[in-house]
Design a protein around this motif. Structure first.
Motif, mmCIF file in Angstrom:
data_model
loop_
_atom_site.group_PDB
_atom_site.id
_atom_site.type_symbol
_atom_site.label_atom_id
_atom_site.label_comp_id
_atom_site.label_asym_id
_atom_site.label_seq_id
_atom_site.Cartn_x
_atom_site.Cartn_y
_atom_site.Cartn_z
ATOM 1 N N PRO A 20 0.826 -1.213 0.000
ATOM 2 C CA PRO A 20 0.000 0.000 0.000
ATOM 3 C C PRO A 20 0.858 1.261 0.000
ATOM 4 O O PRO A 20 2.056 1.216 0.263
ATOM 5 C CB PRO A 20 -0.789 -0.125 1.299
ATOM 6 N N GLY A 21 0.231 2.383 -0.315
ATOM 7 C CA GLY A 21 0.910 3.669 -0.260
ATOM 8 C C GLY A 21 1.792 3.967 -1.455
ATOM 9 O O GLY A 21 2.645 4.848 -1.392
ATOM 10 N N ALA A 22 1.608 3.284 -2.570
ATOM 11 C CA ALA A 22 2.408 3.524 -3.769
ATOM 12 C C ALA A 22 1.826 4.700 -4.557
ATOM 13 O O ALA A 22 0.710 5.155 -4.294
ATOM 14 C CB ALA A 22 2.422 2.268 -4.635
ATOM 15 N N LYS A 23 2.578 5.202 -5.535
ATOM 16 C CA LYS A 23 2.083 6.298 -6.371
ATOM 17 C C LYS A 23 0.926 5.859 -7.247
ATOM 18 O O LYS A 23 0.004 6.614 -7.487
ATOM 19 C CB LYS A 23 3.202 6.843 -7.260
ATOM 20 N N HIS A 24 1.010 4.633 -7.769
ATOM 21 C CA HIS A 24 -0.002 4.118 -8.691
ATOM 22 C C HIS A 24 -0.413 2.714 -8.265
ATOM 23 O O HIS A 24 0.385 1.981 -7.704
ATOM 24 C CB HIS A 24 0.545 4.052 -10.122
ATOM 25 N N THR A 25 -1.630 2.335 -8.601
ATOM 26 C CA THR A 25 -2.060 0.950 -8.412
ATOM 27 C C THR A 25 -1.610 0.186 -9.640
ATOM 28 O O THR A 25 -1.962 0.551 -10.766
ATOM 29 C CB THR A 25 -3.588 0.874 -8.249
ATOM 30 N N GLU A 26 -0.794 -0.852 -9.412
ATOM 31 C CA GLU A 26 -0.238 -1.596 -10.538
ATOM 32 C C GLU A 26 0.238 -2.971 -10.101
ATOM 33 O O GLU A 26 0.518 -3.207 -8.931
ATOM 34 C CB GLU A 26 0.938 -0.837 -11.151
ATOM 35 N N LYS A 54 -11.637 -3.108 -5.839
ATOM 36 C CA LYS A 54 -12.095 -2.394 -7.031
ATOM 37 C C LYS A 54 -11.175 -2.695 -8.217
ATOM 38 O O LYS A 54 -11.648 -2.933 -9.334
ATOM 39 C CB LYS A 54 -12.146 -0.886 -6.757
ATOM 40 N N PHE A 55 -9.873 -2.691 -7.997
ATOM 41 C CA PHE A 55 -8.888 -2.996 -9.038
ATOM 42 C C PHE A 55 -9.130 -4.387 -9.619
ATOM 43 O O PHE A 55 -9.174 -4.569 -10.844
ATOM 44 C CB PHE A 55 -7.474 -2.889 -8.445
ATOM 45 N N GLN A 61 -13.584 -7.890 -14.794
ATOM 46 C CA GLN A 61 -14.858 -7.454 -15.362
ATOM 47 C C GLN A 61 -16.043 -8.135 -14.670
ATOM 48 O O GLN A 61 -16.923 -8.712 -15.307
ATOM 49 C CB GLN A 61 -14.873 -7.706 -16.877
ATOM 50 N N VAL A 62 -16.008 -8.067 -13.339
ATOM 51 C CA VAL A 62 -17.099 -8.599 -12.529
ATOM 52 C C VAL A 62 -17.576 -7.497 -11.583
ATOM 53 O O VAL A 62 -16.837 -6.560 -11.291
ATOM 54 C CB VAL A 62 -16.664 -9.844 -11.698
ATOM 55 N N PRO A 63 -18.807 -7.599 -11.085
ATOM 56 C CA PRO A 63 -19.275 -6.640 -10.081
ATOM 57 C C PRO A 63 -18.423 -6.740 -8.810
ATOM 58 O O PRO A 63 -17.915 -7.814 -8.479
ATOM 59 C CB PRO A 63 -20.713 -7.070 -9.793
ATOM 60 N N LEU A 64 -18.295 -5.643 -8.126
ATOM 61 C CA LEU A 64 -17.501 -5.587 -6.894
ATOM 62 C C LEU A 64 -17.947 -6.642 -5.881
ATOM 63 O O LEU A 64 -17.130 -7.214 -5.171
ATOM 64 C CB LEU A 64 -17.602 -4.190 -6.291
ATOM 65 N N VAL A 91 -5.621 -12.222 -17.083
ATOM 66 C CA VAL A 91 -5.842 -10.772 -17.085
ATOM 67 C C VAL A 91 -4.875 -10.078 -16.128
ATOM 68 O O VAL A 91 -4.628 -8.893 -16.262
ATOM 69 C CB VAL A 91 -7.295 -10.378 -16.748
ATOM 70 N N LEU A 92 -4.313 -10.815 -15.194
ATOM 71 C CA LEU A 92 -3.300 -10.263 -14.298
ATOM 72 C C LEU A 92 -1.898 -10.596 -14.791
ATOM 73 O O LEU A 92 -0.980 -9.808 -14.625
ATOM 74 C CB LEU A 92 -3.488 -10.780 -12.874
ATOM 75 N N SER A 93 -1.704 -11.735 -15.395
ATOM 76 C CA SER A 93 -0.365 -12.147 -15.813
ATOM 77 C C SER A 93 0.001 -11.648 -17.202
ATOM 78 O O SER A 93 1.108 -11.874 -17.667
ATOM 79 C CB SER A 93 -0.227 -13.672 -15.747
ATOM 80 N N ALA A 94 -0.898 -10.956 -17.880
ATOM 81 C CA ALA A 94 -0.624 -10.462 -19.230
ATOM 82 C C ALA A 94 0.280 -9.244 -19.226
ATOM 83 O O ALA A 94 0.782 -8.839 -20.267
ATOM 84 C CB ALA A 94 -1.931 -10.145 -19.951
ATOM 85 N N ASP A 95 0.483 -8.637 -18.089
ATOM 86 C CA ASP A 95 1.337 -7.447 -18.014
ATOM 87 C C ASP A 95 2.785 -7.816 -18.314
ATOM 88 O O ASP A 95 3.240 -8.910 -18.057
ATOM 89 C CB ASP A 95 1.260 -6.814 -16.622
ATOM 90 N N ASP A 96 3.520 -6.858 -18.857
ATOM 91 C CA ASP A 96 4.910 -7.084 -19.219
ATOM 92 C C ASP A 96 5.762 -7.573 -18.060
ATOM 93 O O ASP A 96 6.681 -8.351 -18.234
ATOM 94 C CB ASP A 96 5.530 -5.798 -19.776
#
Length: 99
Positions: A20-26, A54-55, A61-64, A91-96
């Motif tokens: 927590p407390g980072a500049k961006h959620t990533e 929420k992230f 792509q599901v309701p909270l 959808v989470l592991s597709a990031d570089d």
């Protein structure tokens, strides 16, 4: 051991390490057997947990209401359940950072 698994009811279980407390959620990458996620919210009064849920809801792509913390609400290590997601963990592991 993988950072994700499916239970017997088609629900996705994620093992996460939260910063927590980072500049961006990533997404950051793997942290041992967990997927590390940085959150742009402080760990105060459940704010970081709300941002995390929420992230993940947006990513899958599901309701909270279909995303819940099963273990570790007060910890950096969390077990999160996605109830019957239409998208898989890719959808989470597709990031570089995770290739």
């Amino acid at each position: 051991m993988s950072w994700y698994q499916y239970d017997g009811h088609c629900n996705l279980i994620l093992t996460l390490y939260i910063q927590p407390g980072a500049k961006h959620t990533e997404l950051v990458g793997l942290h041992g057997d967990a997927l590390k996620i940085r959150l742009s919210a402080p760990p105060v009064e459940g704010k970081a947990n709300k941002v995390l849920l929420k992230f993940l809801a947006e990513r899958f792509q599901v309701p909270l209401r279909q995303v819940s913390i099963k273990q570790g609400a007060q910890s950096r290590y969390k077990i999160v359940e996605i109830y019957k997601p239409s998208l898989g963990p890719q959808v989470l592991s597709a990031d570089d950072c995770l290739k």
